[in-house]
Design an enzyme around this catalytic site. Structure first.
Site, PDB file in Angstrom:
ATOM      1  N   PHE A  11       6.915  24.021  -8.266  1.00  0.00           N
ATOM      2  CA  PHE A  11       5.969  23.020  -8.778  1.00  0.00           C
ATOM      3  C   PHE A  11       6.461  21.579  -8.568  1.00  0.00           C
ATOM      4  O   PHE A  11       5.883  20.798  -7.792  1.00  0.00           O
ATOM      5  CB  PHE A  11       5.707  23.339 -10.260  1.00  0.00           C
ATOM      6  CG  PHE A  11       5.048  22.250 -11.048  1.00  0.00           C
ATOM      7  CD1 PHE A  11       3.961  21.546 -10.546  1.00  0.00           C
ATOM      8  CD2 PHE A  11       5.504  21.945 -12.333  1.00  0.00           C
ATOM      9  CE1 PHE A  11       3.343  20.546 -11.301  1.00  0.00           C
ATOM     10  CE2 PHE A  11       4.894  20.955 -13.083  1.00  0.00           C
ATOM     11  CZ  PHE A  11       3.823  20.245 -12.561  1.00  0.00           C
ATOM     12  N   ASP A  33      14.661  26.862  -0.262  1.00  0.00           N
ATOM     13  CA  ASP A  33      14.075  27.588  -1.396  1.00  0.00           C
ATOM     14  C   ASP A  33      14.209  29.089  -1.145  1.00  0.00           C
ATOM     15  O   ASP A  33      14.030  29.562  -0.017  1.00  0.00           O
ATOM     16  CB  ASP A  33      12.592  27.212  -1.544  1.00  0.00           C
ATOM     17  CG  ASP A  33      12.051  27.560  -2.924  1.00  0.00           C
ATOM     18  OD1 ASP A  33      11.701  26.622  -3.671  1.00  0.00           O
ATOM     19  OD2 ASP A  33      11.989  28.761  -3.263  1.00  0.00           O
ATOM     20  N   THR A 125      16.463  18.863 -17.888  1.00  0.00           N
ATOM     21  CA  THR A 125      15.292  18.909 -18.756  1.00  0.00           C
ATOM     22  C   THR A 125      15.627  18.370 -20.149  1.00  0.00           C
ATOM     23  O   THR A 125      16.782  18.446 -20.593  1.00  0.00           O
ATOM     24  CB  THR A 125      14.796  20.374 -18.877  1.00  0.00           C
ATOM     25  OG1 THR A 125      13.929  20.481 -19.990  1.00  0.00           O
ATOM     26  CG2 THR A 125      15.945  21.349 -19.106  1.00  0.00           C
ATOM     27  N   ASP A 126      14.599  17.890 -20.849  1.00  0.00           N
ATOM     28  CA  ASP A 126      14.819  17.437 -22.233  1.00  0.00           C
ATOM     29  C   ASP A 126      15.136  18.613 -23.164  1.00  0.00           C
ATOM     30  O   ASP A 126      15.601  18.410 -24.279  1.00  0.00           O
ATOM     31  CB  ASP A 126      13.606  16.647 -22.754  1.00  0.00           C
ATOM     32  CG  ASP A 126      12.318  17.460 -22.826  1.00  0.00           C
ATOM     33  OD1 ASP A 126      12.298  18.608 -22.327  1.00  0.00           O
ATOM     34  OD2 ASP A 126      11.324  16.946 -23.377  1.00  0.00           O
ATOM     35  N   GLU A 127      14.895  19.839 -22.666  1.00  0.00           N
ATOM     36  CA  GLU A 127      15.147  21.005 -23.538  1.00  0.00           C
ATOM     37  C   GLU A 127      16.638  21.183 -23.850  1.00  0.00           C
ATOM     38  O   GLU A 127      16.991  21.915 -24.769  1.00  0.00           O
ATOM     39  CB  GLU A 127      14.565  22.282 -22.916  1.00  0.00           C
ATOM     40  CG  GLU A 127      13.060  22.180 -22.773  1.00  0.00           C
ATOM     41  CD  GLU A 127      12.357  23.498 -22.494  1.00  0.00           C
ATOM     42  OE1 GLU A 127      12.858  24.543 -22.946  1.00  0.00           O
ATOM     43  OE2 GLU A 127      11.312  23.470 -21.836  1.00  0.00           O
ATOM     44  N   TYR A 153      17.178  29.758 -21.252  1.00  0.00           N
ATOM     45  CA  TYR A 153      16.826  28.771 -20.208  1.00  0.00           C
ATOM     46  C   TYR A 153      17.516  27.438 -20.481  1.00  0.00           C
ATOM     47  O   TYR A 153      18.234  26.905 -19.635  1.00  0.00           O
ATOM     48  CB  TYR A 153      15.306  28.571 -20.145  1.00  0.00           C
ATOM     49  CG  TYR A 153      14.895  27.314 -19.405  1.00  0.00           C
ATOM     50  CD1 TYR A 153      15.113  27.181 -18.039  1.00  0.00           C
ATOM     51  CD2 TYR A 153      14.313  26.235 -20.085  1.00  0.00           C
ATOM     52  CE1 TYR A 153      14.756  26.017 -17.357  1.00  0.00           C
ATOM     53  CE2 TYR A 153      13.957  25.071 -19.413  1.00  0.00           C
ATOM     54  CZ  TYR A 153      14.181  24.963 -18.051  1.00  0.00           C
ATOM     55  OH  TYR A 153      13.835  23.808 -17.388  1.00  0.00           O
ATOM     56  N   LYS A 157      20.533  25.346 -18.452  1.00  0.00           N
ATOM     57  CA  LYS A 157      20.394  23.983 -17.922  1.00  0.00           C
ATOM     58  C   LYS A 157      21.472  23.065 -18.516  1.00  0.00           C
ATOM     59  O   LYS A 157      22.030  22.220 -17.828  1.00  0.00           O
ATOM     60  CB  LYS A 157      18.998  23.428 -18.219  1.00  0.00           C
ATOM     61  CG  LYS A 157      17.855  24.142 -17.528  1.00  0.00           C
ATOM     62  CD  LYS A 157      17.879  24.042 -16.013  1.00  0.00           C
ATOM     63  CE  LYS A 157      17.531  22.674 -15.491  1.00  0.00           C
ATOM     64  NZ  LYS A 157      17.454  22.673 -13.991  1.00  0.00           N
ATOM     65  N   PRO A 208      -4.184  32.556 -25.332  1.00  0.00           N
ATOM     66  CA  PRO A 208      -3.062  32.864 -26.219  1.00  0.00           C
ATOM     67  C   PRO A 208      -2.268  31.606 -26.596  1.00  0.00           C
ATOM     68  O   PRO A 208      -1.731  30.923 -25.728  1.00  0.00           O
ATOM     69  CB  PRO A 208      -2.199  33.809 -25.377  1.00  0.00           C
ATOM     70  CG  PRO A 208      -2.520  33.465 -23.958  1.00  0.00           C
ATOM     71  CD  PRO A 208      -3.911  32.912 -23.931  1.00  0.00           C
ATOM     72  N   ASN A 252       0.407  21.636 -28.951  1.00  0.00           N
ATOM     73  CA  ASN A 252      -0.161  22.592 -27.999  1.00  0.00           C
ATOM     74  C   ASN A 252      -1.652  22.793 -28.266  1.00  0.00           C
ATOM     75  O   ASN A 252      -2.449  22.923 -27.344  1.00  0.00           O
ATOM     76  CB  ASN A 252       0.576  23.932 -28.073  1.00  0.00           C
ATOM     77  CG  ASN A 252       1.978  23.825 -27.466  1.00  0.00           C
ATOM     78  OD1 ASN A 252       2.273  22.871 -26.742  1.00  0.00           O
ATOM     79  ND2 ASN A 252       2.817  24.802 -27.759  1.00  0.00           N
TER      80      ASN A 252
HETATM   81  N1  LIG Z   1       8.284  22.219 -15.356  1.00  0.00           N
HETATM   82  C1  LIG Z   1       8.703  21.316 -16.217  1.00  0.00           C
HETATM   83  O1  LIG Z   1       7.930  20.877 -17.092  1.00  0.00           O
HETATM   84  C2  LIG Z   1      10.107  20.765 -16.128  1.00  0.00           C
HETATM   85  C3  LIG Z   1      10.463  19.692 -16.953  1.00  0.00           C
HETATM   86  C4  LIG Z   1      11.748  19.157 -16.847  1.00  0.00           C
HETATM   87  C5  LIG Z   1      12.631  19.676 -15.941  1.00  0.00           C
HETATM   88  N2  LIG Z   1      12.274  20.731 -15.150  1.00  0.00           N
HETATM   89  C6  LIG Z   1      13.266  21.231 -14.165  1.00  0.00           C
HETATM   90  O2  LIG Z   1      12.739  20.905 -12.875  1.00  0.00           O
HETATM   91  C7  LIG Z   1      13.126  21.895 -11.927  1.00  0.00           C
HETATM   92  C8  LIG Z   1      11.896  22.436 -11.232  1.00  0.00           C
HETATM   93  O3  LIG Z   1      11.013  22.993 -12.197  1.00  0.00           O
HETATM   94  P1  LIG Z   1       9.623  23.648 -11.778  1.00  0.00           P
HETATM   95  O4  LIG Z   1       8.757  23.643 -12.962  1.00  0.00           O
HETATM   96  O5  LIG Z   1       9.170  23.033 -10.517  1.00  0.00           O
HETATM   97  O6  LIG Z   1      10.094  25.139 -11.481  1.00  0.00           O
HETATM   98  P2  LIG Z   1       9.413  26.275 -10.609  1.00  0.00           P
HETATM   99  O7  LIG Z   1       9.789  27.555 -11.270  1.00  0.00           O
HETATM  100  O8  LIG Z   1       7.977  25.973 -10.356  1.00  0.00           O
HETATM  101  O9  LIG Z   1      10.156  26.164  -9.197  1.00  0.00           O
HETATM  102  C9  LIG Z   1      11.497  26.541  -9.010  1.00  0.00           C
HETATM  103  C10 LIG Z   1      11.713  26.738  -7.521  1.00  0.00           C
HETATM  104  O10 LIG Z   1      13.091  27.068  -7.328  1.00  0.00           O
HETATM  105  C11 LIG Z   1      13.183  28.177  -6.446  1.00  0.00           C
HETATM  106  N3  LIG Z   1      14.419  28.914  -6.783  1.00  0.00           N
HETATM  107  C12 LIG Z   1      14.686  29.574  -7.935  1.00  0.00           C
HETATM  108  N4  LIG Z   1      15.922  30.119  -7.873  1.00  0.00           N
HETATM  109  C13 LIG Z   1      16.435  29.778  -6.653  1.00  0.00           C
HETATM  110  C14 LIG Z   1      17.661  30.031  -6.011  1.00  0.00           C
HETATM  111  N5  LIG Z   1      18.632  30.767  -6.600  1.00  0.00           N
HETATM  112  N6  LIG Z   1      17.869  29.529  -4.772  1.00  0.00           N
HETATM  113  C15 LIG Z   1      16.908  28.789  -4.155  1.00  0.00           C
HETATM  114  N7  LIG Z   1      15.703  28.537  -4.714  1.00  0.00           N
HETATM  115  C16 LIG Z   1      15.478  29.019  -5.956  1.00  0.00           C
HETATM  116  C17 LIG Z   1      11.917  28.983  -6.686  1.00  0.00           C
HETATM  117  O11 LIG Z   1      11.602  29.815  -5.577  1.00  0.00           O
HETATM  118  C18 LIG Z   1      10.896  27.887  -6.926  1.00  0.00           C
HETATM  119  O12 LIG Z   1      10.317  27.481  -5.710  1.00  0.00           O
HETATM  120  C19 LIG Z   1      13.894  22.957 -12.709  1.00  0.00           C
HETATM  121  O13 LIG Z   1      15.265  22.726 -12.522  1.00  0.00           O
HETATM  122  C20 LIG Z   1      13.502  22.719 -14.162  1.00  0.00           C
HETATM  123  O14 LIG Z   1      14.552  23.077 -15.018  1.00  0.00           O
HETATM  124  C21 LIG Z   1      11.037  21.286 -15.228  1.00  0.00           C
END
Ligand SMILES: NC(=O)c1ccc[n+]([C@@H]2O[C@H](COP(=O)([O-])OP(=O)(O)OC[C@H]3O[C@@H](n4cnc5c(N)ncnc54)[C@H](O)[C@@H]3O)[C@@H](O)[C@H]2O)c1
Length: 338
Positions: A11, A33, A125-127, A153, A157, A208, A252
């Protein structure tokens, strides 16, 4: 300049690839990826034939493969988005979170050290800060708020963040970390709240909602997250952590009701389900440091961003149906069985 973007078929990484390839036509971008259930080549379809973009399939935990890629490509900057990212999945199966989110980071940073990469940026992440009480709207997460995690999770992180700072101190690896609040926008996998609710509401299915829907999240449009990371890798100070958030706190339930209103669907679709174990109550970021030091400002506010995101989801049904594999359907049934 050559930049490695890991997790770029997911994403946020996918949005970042689009953003950077467009903005910096003279730089070169390699997206690495593993294409897990969350990674999708269709997310990158529009840029796959760009001269300044290349996709490589591989796992960030695979030392030999990572070493070879770094030896061949000679990256200037590495931005690590690759991670297992869904809290509910981490409760079902923590091990893969430790592998990708911690060992993967160590593997990338060892390659950065060996090949003298000028910047390793960890997308966190803020988490990692845990949660805030619902009745203290005056409290926010600052960069020096102690790490205090709730789920496997967020623990994975936070572990990665500690390791990144240890590599800075021990090996002087030039690192930065960003900790962003919840993202929404195009190409979000439909297991996450906003696209899940849009999809189900569209099909008149029950929606849900955990507990009473009182948990508060601080929403940021994914392109505002991308612009913040762009600033940090170009202007951010090595060894620093930057919080990213746009002061868009919503419960939510408020988010779900907004989506229903935009779609013209009844609130009777809402169905409260057993709360997530250890469910964080409130996240709220103070973005003052990145705003003051780097001049970052978000472009979107939640009320307009959510309408654009709903429209994107309605207009991109083919993308949505392709990412929803059989594995995802099984997971969904198991997760929301009650
Ligand atoms: N989604 C949120 O709201 C949010 C907020 C803050 C931070 N983040 C951080 O941002 C980053 C991206 O989040 P996202 O929501 O896009 O996640 P996502 O799950 O949509 O995408 C993760 C991507 O990483 C790839 N991946 C997973 N494990 C892998 C590995 N071992 N080797 C290579 N590729 C791998 C997956 O195939 C996927 O394309 C994460 O590190 C997450 O912790 C997300």
């Amino acid at each position: 300049m050559k930049i490695l973007i890991t997790g770029g078929a997911g994403f946020i990484g996918g949005n970042f690839c689009h953003y950077m390839v467009e903005k910096y036509p003279n730089d070169k971008f390699v997206c690495l990826d593993a294409l897990t259930y969350a990674g999708n080549m269709e997310t990158l379809a529009d840029i796959l034939d760009r001269q300044n973009f290349k996709f490589v399939k591989g796992n960030i935990c695979d030392t030999e493969f990572v070493d070879q890629l770094f030896a061949e490509e000679k990256f200037d900057i590495v931005v690590n988005f690759a991670a297992e990212s869904h809290v509910d999945r981490s409760i079902q199966n923590p091990k893969i979170f430790l592998e990708s989110n911690v060992i993967g980071v160590q593997t990338l940073m060892d390659a950065c050290r060996k090949y003298k990469v000028a910047r390793f940026h960890q997308v966190s992440t803020d988490e990692v800060y845990g949660d805030l009480p619902l009745d203290r709207p005056d409290l926010f997460f600052h960069e020096d708020t102690p790490l205090h995690t709730s789920s496997p999770y967020s623990a994975s992180k936070a572990s990665a963040d500690l390791l990144v700072m240890a590599y800075y101190r021990t090996y002087q690896l030039p690192v930065t970390i960003s900790r962003c609040s919840n993202n929404y926008g195009p190409y979000q996998f439909p297991e996450k709240l906003i696209p899940l609710i849009i999809k189900k509401a569209q099909n008149n299915e029950k929606l849900p909602i955990y507990g009473k829907g009182e948990n508060v999240r601080d929403w940021l449009h994914v392109l505002d997250h991308c612009s913040a990371i762009d600033l940090i890798i170009h202007k951010g100070k090595v060894g620093e952590v930057y919080n990213i958030g746009g002061h868009n706190e919503r419960t939510n339930l408020e988010v779900v009701k907004t989506i229903l209103k935009v779609l013209g669907k009844p609130e009777s679709l809402i169905s409260f389900v057993t709360d997530r174990p250890g469910h964080d109550r409130r996240y709220a970021i103070d973005p003052e440091k990145i705003t003051k030091e780097l001049g970052w400002k978000p472009k979107y506010n939640f009320d307009t961003g959510i309408v654009a995101t709903i429209k994107w989801n309605l207009d991109n049904q083919a993308w949505l149906s392709h990412v929803e594999s059989g594995e995802y359907q099984n997971w969904l049934k198991k997760q929301y069985k009650d």
